[in-house]
Design a protein around this motif. Structure first.
Motif, PDB file in Angstrom:
ATOM      1  N   MET A 136       2.124   5.121 -13.096  1.00 24.79           N
ATOM      2  CA  MET A 136       3.164   5.779 -12.078  1.00 24.79           C
ATOM      3  C   MET A 136       4.265   4.264 -12.317  1.00 24.79           C
ATOM      4  O   MET A 136       5.528   4.500 -12.364  1.00 24.79           O
ATOM      5  N   GLY A 137       3.327   3.432 -12.732  1.00 23.25           N
ATOM      6  CA  GLY A 137       4.327   2.146 -12.817  1.00 23.25           C
ATOM      7  C   GLY A 137       5.561   1.965 -14.029  1.00 23.25           C
ATOM      8  O   GLY A 137       6.813   1.544 -13.571  1.00 23.25           O
ATOM      9  N   VAL A 138       5.727   2.843 -14.986  1.00 21.00           N
ATOM     10  CA  VAL A 138       6.060   3.082 -15.766  1.00 21.00           C
ATOM     11  C   VAL A 138       7.891   3.669 -15.730  1.00 21.00           C
ATOM     12  O   VAL A 138       8.692   3.414 -15.641  1.00 21.00           O
ATOM     13  N   LEU A 139       7.516   4.515 -14.398  1.00 24.23           N
ATOM     14  CA  LEU A 139       8.731   5.071 -13.879  1.00 24.23           C
ATOM     15  C   LEU A 139       9.535   4.291 -13.405  1.00 24.23           C
ATOM     16  O   LEU A 139      11.074   4.357 -12.999  1.00 24.23           O
ATOM     17  N   MET A 140       9.355   2.634 -12.892  1.00 28.54           N
ATOM     18  CA  MET A 140       9.556   1.533 -12.448  1.00 28.54           C
ATOM     19  C   MET A 140       9.855   0.659 -12.944  1.00 28.54           C
ATOM     20  O   MET A 140       9.528  -0.159 -13.382  1.00 28.54           O
ATOM     21  N   ARG A 160       7.089  -0.564 -15.001  1.00 27.54           N
ATOM     22  CA  ARG A 160       6.165  -1.841 -14.636  1.00 27.54           C
ATOM     23  C   ARG A 160       4.830  -1.141 -15.196  1.00 27.54           C
ATOM     24  O   ARG A 160       4.220   0.177 -14.724  1.00 27.54           O
ATOM     25  N   PHE A 161       4.843  -1.672 -16.732  1.00 32.98           N
ATOM     26  CA  PHE A 161       3.974  -1.044 -17.824  1.00 32.98           C
ATOM     27  C   PHE A 161       2.303  -0.977 -17.716  1.00 32.98           C
ATOM     28  O   PHE A 161       2.009  -0.254 -17.757  1.00 32.98           O
ATOM     29  N   PHE A 162       1.964  -1.862 -16.933  1.00 40.37           N
ATOM     30  CA  PHE A 162       0.646  -2.443 -17.075  1.00 40.37           C
ATOM     31  C   PHE A 162       0.655  -2.605 -15.385  1.00 40.37           C
ATOM     32  O   PHE A 162       0.945  -3.175 -14.357  1.00 40.37           O
ATOM     33  N   GLY A 169       1.156  -1.221  -0.427  1.00 42.44           N
ATOM     34  CA  GLY A 169       0.359  -0.441   0.030  1.00 42.44           C
ATOM     35  C   GLY A 169       0.678   0.828   0.036  1.00 42.44           C
ATOM     36  O   GLY A 169       0.260   2.422  -0.055  1.00 42.44           O
ATOM     37  N   ARG A 170       2.495   0.776  -0.236  1.00 38.08           N
ATOM     38  CA  ARG A 170       3.364   2.476  -0.034  1.00 38.08           C
ATOM     39  C   ARG A 170       2.515   3.076  -1.279  1.00 38.08           C
ATOM     40  O   ARG A 170       2.723   2.148  -1.997  1.00 38.08           O
ATOM     41  N   THR A 171       3.519   4.214  -0.947  1.00 35.98           N
ATOM     42  CA  THR A 171       3.306   5.223  -3.218  1.00 35.98           C
ATOM     43  C   THR A 171       5.436   5.423  -2.940  1.00 35.98           C
ATOM     44  O   THR A 171       5.431   5.090  -4.137  1.00 35.98           O
ATOM     45  N   LEU A 172       5.630   5.393  -1.726  1.00 38.24           N
ATOM     46  CA  LEU A 172       7.173   5.199  -1.837  1.00 38.24           C
ATOM     47  C   LEU A 172       7.587   4.358  -0.847  1.00 38.24           C
ATOM     48  O   LEU A 172       7.296   3.637  -0.217  1.00 38.24           O
ATOM     49  N   PRO A 173       9.447   4.019  -1.055  1.00 42.47           N
ATOM     50  CA  PRO A 173       9.167   3.058   0.123  1.00 42.47           C
ATOM     51  C   PRO A 173      10.075   2.826   1.138  1.00 42.47           C
ATOM     52  O   PRO A 173       9.263   2.040   1.720  1.00 42.47           O
ATOM     53  N   GLY A 174       9.900   4.203   1.550  1.00 39.85           N
ATOM     54  CA  GLY A 174      10.661   3.982   2.567  1.00 39.85           C
ATOM     55  C   GLY A 174       9.064   4.620   3.530  1.00 39.85           C
ATOM     56  O   GLY A 174       9.728   4.793   4.973  1.00 39.85           O
ATOM     57  N   ILE A 214       7.342   1.624  -5.830  1.00 43.01           N
ATOM     58  CA  ILE A 214       8.231   1.073  -4.847  1.00 43.01           C
ATOM     59  C   ILE A 214       8.267  -0.239  -5.742  1.00 43.01           C
ATOM     60  O   ILE A 214       7.301  -0.670  -7.060  1.00 43.01           O
ATOM     61  N   ALA A 215       9.555  -1.018  -5.546  1.00 48.33           N
ATOM     62  CA  ALA A 215      10.353  -1.709  -6.686  1.00 48.33           C
ATOM     63  C   ALA A 215      10.066  -3.132  -6.359  1.00 48.33           C
ATOM     64  O   ALA A 215       9.893  -4.000  -6.908  1.00 48.33           O
ATOM     65  N   ASP A 216       9.133  -3.163  -4.321  1.00 45.27           N
ATOM     66  CA  ASP A 216       9.207  -4.986  -4.041  1.00 45.27           C
ATOM     67  C   ASP A 216       7.670  -5.158  -3.879  1.00 45.27           C
ATOM     68  O   ASP A 216       7.462  -5.248  -2.350  1.00 45.27           O
ATOM     69  N   LEU A 217       6.981  -4.839  -4.771  1.00 43.59           N
ATOM     70  CA  LEU A 217       5.720  -5.537  -4.582  1.00 43.59           C
ATOM     71  C   LEU A 217       5.777  -6.626  -4.944  1.00 43.59           C
ATOM     72  O   LEU A 217       6.483  -7.176  -5.099  1.00 43.59           O
ATOM     73  N   SER A 218       4.607  -7.125  -4.019  1.00 49.00           N
ATOM     74  CA  SER A 218       4.668  -9.092  -3.626  1.00 49.00           C
ATOM     75  C   SER A 218       3.677  -9.738  -4.934  1.00 49.00           C
ATOM     76  O   SER A 218       4.324 -10.461  -4.727  1.00 49.00           O
TER      77      SER A 218
END
Length: 417
Positions: free
Chosen positions: A127-131, A133-135, A65-70, A109-113
């Motif tokens: 937002m995922g395109v920055l990581m 993660r396109f879809f 549920g985070r939007t940013l890592p920390g 965040i890069a560590d989604l489950s």
């Protein structure tokens, strides 16, 4: 109906010492998904400065549920740290609210489950395109049951952590708003289509939070009055949302507007400093994104106080005689503007930027030392929010709150400390 801004107000089982609420606004003062000493000092300053209720912004209900890592996550591990923050707020005579939410596909965040972030519907993940993660993927019934349970579990932990209120964030493009808004909800089942259907899952979540806390905490919800863009949610949709939340047990609604990608300017009544935001980015693609956002902002009138009043009054009229409390939000920068909101029939006033400029402003207003904020709505506090110092006013630094001079201690603090 009108009220003295400095008179008590009841919100469900909770009574505040005055009508002023510090609105949730990302502080970015967390480390390893726990609050820091800086966050404790930050909210203790608001409490010392006279606020009735201060809101810890963006407490995620799960790691996904985070939007940013920390970013802070409400968990058994973080509970004693949050308890230290609520103890500090209470020691200064104010009450504490936890804004609990889930970002859905609005996350970096890069560590989604899971390989793809969840949302109301599938499609391109903006937002995922920055990581890379396109879809994104549409939530299943099992996903909804899981997330609803996560909200309920987080609410129980919030109670154990000493919070007096919970604000369920349903605005600005986060997961629950991804269901409410037709901009992101393209479902064809019982959770899509009509405003009533789009509101069904968020109402289920609020009811679960209410049940989990047994009426012992005030339950608030932050909603959009409007998405403020074509094909987005309107005030008429917001009235449907408000009625559903009233039926689900909400004690108060906090009335906001706008979405983080499509219409951030609608939240603030003035444009963001996109050039400043772009300059803080590492990659060219992220800088390009802010340049595109800057070009998408319509020509806006000059900033004015109480800029969401017309829409807020329309929603209030649509609720009729509902006993549910309403908190006005949107450009309150003077005692006159706050009184105008109360005179219009709202039960409380929520504000953030003016308090970021001066955490002691409410006490100054109460004593008559001042009646107007020095905030000029430049929104540069939003730009610096994501830097190492967390949320502060770059115009004055922390000169008005000496105890915040070294605001980012970077250390977590437990109840035992």
């Amino acid at each position: 109906m009108s009220g003295d801004p400095f008179s008590p107000v009841a919100i469900g089982p909770l009574t505040l010492r005055n009508r002023f609420i510090r609105s949730g606004a990302n502080e970015m003062m967390s480390k390893d998904m726990k609050p820091t000493r800086a966050l404790l000092d930050f909210h203790a300053a608001y409490a010392r400065g006279g606020i009735g209720l201060t809101t810890l912004a963006y407490v995620a209900v799960s790691k996904d549920g985070r939007t940013l890592p920390g970013q802070g996550v409400m968990s058994a591990d973080s509970l004693p740290h949050y308890r230290a923050v609520t103890d500090a707020i209470h020691a200064e005579g104010a009450k504490a609210s936890a804004q609990i939410t889930h970002g859905g596909s609005f996350c970096q965040i890069a560590d989604l489950s899971t390989r793809r972030a969840m949302s109301a519907s599938g499609g391109i993940d903006k937002m995922g395109v920055l990581m890379g993660r396109f879809f994104q993927r549409a939530m299943t019934r099992a996903d909804m049951d899981m997330v609803r349970a996560e909200f309920a579990a987080a609410a129980r932990l919030c109670e154990d952590a000493g919070f007096d209120a919970i604000e369920v964030h349903m605005g600005h493009g986060y997961l629950l708003n991804q269901f409410i808004s037709p901009l992101s909800n393209k479902r064809r089942d019982a959770y899509g289509g009509s405003p009533e259907n789009r509101m069904r899952f968020p109402a289920e979540v609020l009811a679960a939070v209410k049940h989990a806390t047994g009426g012992r905490l005030a339950i608030l919800a932050k909603i959009n009055l409007t998405d403020a863009v074509p094909k987005g949610a309107t005030v008429d949709d917001a009235i449907v949302t408000a009625r559903a939340l009233d039926a689900a047990g909400a004690d108060m609604l906090v009335l906001s507007a706008g979405r983080n990608i499509e219409s951030t300017w609608a939240m603030f009544g003035s444009p963001l400093p996109y050039d400043d935001l772009a300059a803080m980015q590492d990659g060219w693609f992220a800088r390009l994104q802010f340049a595109i956002l800057k070009r998408s902002v319509p020509k806006l009138p000059p900033f004015r106080e109480n800029y969401l009043m017309e829409q807020a009054l329309a929603l209030k009229a649509g609720l009729g005689t509902s006993p549910m409390k309403l908190a006005y939000l949107g450009g309150v920068q003077s005692l006159v503007a706050a009184q105008a909101a109360l005179d219009a029939g709202f039960d409380a006033v929520t504000l953030a930027r003016a308090l970021i400029h001066d955490p002691h402003m409410i006490e100054r207003w109460r004593t008559g030392e001042s009646k107007v904020s020095g905030c000029n709505a430049c929104n540069r506090c939003v730009a610096v929010m994501y830097g190492p110092a967390g949320t502060h006013c770059p115009v004055v630094g922390n000169a008005l709150a000496p105890e915040l001079k070294d605001i980012f201690a970077g250390e977590t603090v437990s109840h035992a400390a």
